[in-house]
Motif scaffolding. Structure first.
Motif, PDB file in Angstrom:
ATOM      1  N   TRP A  87     -64.046 -56.397 105.839  1.00 45.50           N
ATOM      2  CA  TRP A  87     -64.630 -55.185 104.667  1.00 45.50           C
ATOM      3  C   TRP A  87     -66.210 -54.448 105.001  1.00 45.50           C
ATOM      4  O   TRP A  87     -66.678 -55.102 106.046  1.00 45.50           O
ATOM      5  CB  TRP A  87     -64.712 -55.570 103.201  1.00 45.50           C
ATOM      6  N   SER A 127     -53.020 -56.639  99.433  1.00 45.31           N
ATOM      7  CA  SER A 127     -53.108 -56.051  97.934  1.00 45.31           C
ATOM      8  C   SER A 127     -54.778 -56.461  98.421  1.00 45.31           C
ATOM      9  O   SER A 127     -55.283 -57.240  97.855  1.00 45.31           O
ATOM     10  CB  SER A 127     -52.685 -56.808  96.681  1.00 45.31           C
ATOM     11  N   GLU A 128     -55.582 -55.106  98.833  1.00 45.40           N
ATOM     12  CA  GLU A 128     -56.729 -54.713  98.356  1.00 45.40           C
ATOM     13  C   GLU A 128     -57.576 -54.905  96.955  1.00 45.40           C
ATOM     14  O   GLU A 128     -58.831 -55.935  96.940  1.00 45.40           O
ATOM     15  CB  GLU A 128     -57.035 -53.222  98.493  1.00 45.40           C
ATOM     16  N   GLU A 129     -56.943 -55.008  96.137  1.00 43.42           N
ATOM     17  CA  GLU A 129     -57.475 -55.379  94.921  1.00 43.42           C
ATOM     18  C   GLU A 129     -57.301 -56.770  94.313  1.00 43.42           C
ATOM     19  O   GLU A 129     -58.343 -57.175  94.225  1.00 43.42           O
ATOM     20  CB  GLU A 129     -56.590 -54.601  93.607  1.00 43.42           C
ATOM     21  N   VAL A 131     -57.197 -58.956  97.171  1.00 42.00           N
ATOM     22  CA  VAL A 131     -58.789 -59.583  98.015  1.00 42.00           C
ATOM     23  C   VAL A 131     -59.953 -59.346  97.153  1.00 42.00           C
ATOM     24  O   VAL A 131     -60.383 -60.504  97.321  1.00 42.00           O
ATOM     25  CB  VAL A 131     -58.353 -58.646  99.488  1.00 42.00           C
ATOM     26  N   LYS A 132     -60.179 -58.099  96.975  1.00 40.57           N
ATOM     27  CA  LYS A 132     -61.976 -58.130  96.601  1.00 40.57           C
ATOM     28  C   LYS A 132     -61.690 -59.010  94.838  1.00 40.57           C
ATOM     29  O   LYS A 132     -62.685 -59.668  95.031  1.00 40.57           O
ATOM     30  CB  LYS A 132     -61.699 -56.755  96.161  1.00 40.57           C
ATOM     31  N   VAL A 142     -64.034 -51.766 100.820  1.00 40.80           N
ATOM     32  CA  VAL A 142     -63.017 -51.089 101.655  1.00 40.80           C
ATOM     33  C   VAL A 142     -62.480 -52.219 102.612  1.00 40.80           C
ATOM     34  O   VAL A 142     -63.476 -52.697 103.121  1.00 40.80           O
ATOM     35  CB  VAL A 142     -63.069 -50.036 102.312  1.00 40.80           C
ATOM     36  N   VAL A 143     -61.671 -52.731 102.064  1.00 39.25           N
ATOM     37  CA  VAL A 143     -60.479 -54.152 103.330  1.00 39.25           C
ATOM     38  C   VAL A 143     -59.935 -53.445 104.378  1.00 39.25           C
ATOM     39  O   VAL A 143     -59.131 -52.967 104.030  1.00 39.25           O
ATOM     40  CB  VAL A 143     -59.702 -55.222 102.186  1.00 39.25           C
TER      41      VAL A 143
END
Ligand code: FMN
Length: 177
Positions: A87, A127-129, A131-132, A142-143
């Motif tokens: 990221w 899912s970026e959310e 993962v974050k 940003v992943v």
């Protein structure tokens, strides 16, 4: 697969989705990340950051939040002994190039791992959310990629590649190679 030539390594890397139940030591992970540091980046800004995940519950969480149809594309996240999450934090000036920068680093990671006998798979279905949240990443992170890694328990055939003539033009787009 140790000490293979660069060109041979570029051509023999495969996406590996099945791994031996054998731990990957920190010393090896550090050796790979030491190589990754040499990837090119815009203005040498080296925006790539990695979180290395071994915890089983975290791996389960990383895989969550996907639509059913794409879940099979990420099943190896929970099976791999180690998962890298790549990221970056966007910079105002360089943000146009930072996905390229981090992608370069991820490619270096795949290739360095291959040279050291580890299989990897770049996973874009996440899912970026999710993962974050799982990794406590900054809100504006940003992943770019989730990469599974481990000692290989499969030997897949090469996937088909387009011929040079399909991907190359002479001077302008209207003249094929
Ligand atoms: C940006 C990107 C996203 C990818 N996402 C996934 C994925 O979500 N799941 C998966 O199993 N493979 C994924 N792959 C691996 C590709 O399927 C694989 O590289 C391609 O089929 C060619 O096979 P090879 O890597 O063995 O040569 C991804 C690769 C890239 C570069």
């Amino acid at each position: 697969m140790n000490d293979i030539s660069l060109i041979e390594g570029l051509k023999t890397r495969r996406s590996i989705r099945s791994y031996l139940d054998k731990p990957v030591p920190d010393s090896l992970i550090e050796e790979l990340l030491d190589v990754v540091r040499w990837a090119p980046s815009s203005s040498n800004n080296q925006p790539w950051r990695f979180v290395v995940v071994r915890d089983q519950q975290k791996k389960e969480n990383l895989r969550g939040g996907l639509r059913d149809a794409v879940i099979p594309f990420s099943k190896h996240i929970v099976e791999a002994p180690v998962v890298f999450v790549a990221w970056y934090t966007p910079s105002i000036i360089l943000k146009k190039w930072q996905i390229s920068d981090v992608s370069n680093a991820v490619t270096y990671l795949l290739l360095a791992a291959h040279a050291r006998g580890l299989g990897t798979c770049w996973i874009g279905w996440f899912s970026e959310e999710r993962v974050k949240k799982t990794l406590n990443l900054p809100r504006n992170a940003v992943v770019v990629a989730v990469v599974t890694a481990g000692y290989t328990s499969e030997n897949p055939e090469p996937r088909r590649r387009k011929p040079i003539s399909d991907i190359t033009y002479r001077e302008t787009f209207d003249t094929s190679w």
